[in-house]
Write a protein that holds these residues in place. Sequence first.
Motif, short mmCIF file in Angstrom:
data_model
loop_
_atom_site.label_atom_id
_atom_site.label_comp_id
_atom_site.label_asym_id
_atom_site.label_seq_id
_atom_site.Cartn_x
_atom_site.Cartn_y
_atom_site.Cartn_z
N MET A 1 0.84 -1.18 0.00
CA MET A 1 0.00 0.00 0.00
C MET A 1 0.88 1.23 0.00
O MET A 1 1.75 1.38 0.85
CB MET A 1 -0.88 -0.04 1.25
N THR A 2 0.64 2.10 -0.94
CA THR A 2 1.47 3.29 -1.06
C THR A 2 0.78 4.49 -0.42
O THR A 2 -0.44 4.52 -0.23
CB THR A 2 1.74 3.61 -2.54
N TRP A 3 1.60 5.49 -0.13
CA TRP A 3 1.06 6.75 0.37
C TRP A 3 0.18 7.39 -0.70
O TRP A 3 -0.82 8.04 -0.38
CB TRP A 3 2.20 7.69 0.78
N ARG A 4 0.54 7.21 -1.96
CA ARG A 4 -0.25 7.80 -3.05
C ARG A 4 -1.68 7.26 -3.05
O ARG A 4 -2.64 8.01 -3.24
CB ARG A 4 0.43 7.52 -4.39
N THR A 5 -1.82 5.96 -2.82
CA THR A 5 -3.15 5.36 -2.77
C THR A 5 -3.96 5.94 -1.62
O THR A 5 -5.13 6.30 -1.78
CB THR A 5 -3.05 3.83 -2.63
N SER A 8 -4.99 9.45 -2.28
CA SER A 8 -6.06 9.59 -3.27
C SER A 8 -7.41 9.14 -2.70
O SER A 8 -8.45 9.61 -3.15
CB SER A 8 -5.74 8.82 -4.54
N THR A 123 -5.00 10.71 6.39
CA THR A 123 -4.28 10.01 5.32
C THR A 123 -3.49 8.81 5.85
O THR A 123 -3.63 7.70 5.31
CB THR A 123 -3.39 10.98 4.52
N LYS A 127 -4.13 4.87 5.03
CA LYS A 127 -3.06 3.99 4.53
C LYS A 127 -3.03 2.69 5.33
O LYS A 127 -2.96 1.60 4.77
CB LYS A 127 -1.71 4.68 4.61
N TRP A 128 -3.12 2.82 6.62
CA TRP A 128 -3.10 1.65 7.50
C TRP A 128 -4.33 0.76 7.26
O TRP A 128 -4.21 -0.45 7.14
CB TRP A 128 -3.04 2.12 8.96
N GLY A 131 -4.26 -0.85 3.73
CA GLY A 131 -3.21 -1.86 3.72
C GLY A 131 -3.65 -3.18 4.33
O GLY A 131 -3.05 -4.22 4.08
#
Length: 144
Positions: A1-5, A8, A123, A127-128, A131
């Motif tokens: 899982m990216t920060w970008r995802t 967004s 954010t 992410k967490w 993920g």
Amino acid sequence: MTWRTAASATPHCLTGCAIGEILGLVIGTALGWSTAPTIVAAVALAFFFGYLLTLIPLRRAGVSWGTAIKLALAADTVSIIVMEIVDNGVMLVIPGAMDAGLTNGLFWGALAFALLVAFLVTTPVNKWIIGRGRGHAVVHAYHH
């Protein structure tokens, strides 16, 4: 899982929360309500619009109402809770923000700052959650 995802996915939550939050704070402020009922209205409307912005594309994708509601609850609840705690908390700690009128720059500046802080805090939470296959991950397949 990216920060970008995560970054967004968070604006989706922020949009629904911001619509409800702004509407609730404007209604409460315009009607001269005290802080508590104004925040209750803002939070209720934030949840309503947050879930609605998930329900609309799910229904357009042909998902039944029952399934769409379950998916929206799974996708958005934690994110909205975090966002509402943060943005209302920021509004409460800025002196005079909740008592400033709708024509006062303090009200709008504090609200914009509160939503920015809420985005920055939510954010990494998203992410967490994503993920772990939860949050917006449960509706991602329907966004196309």
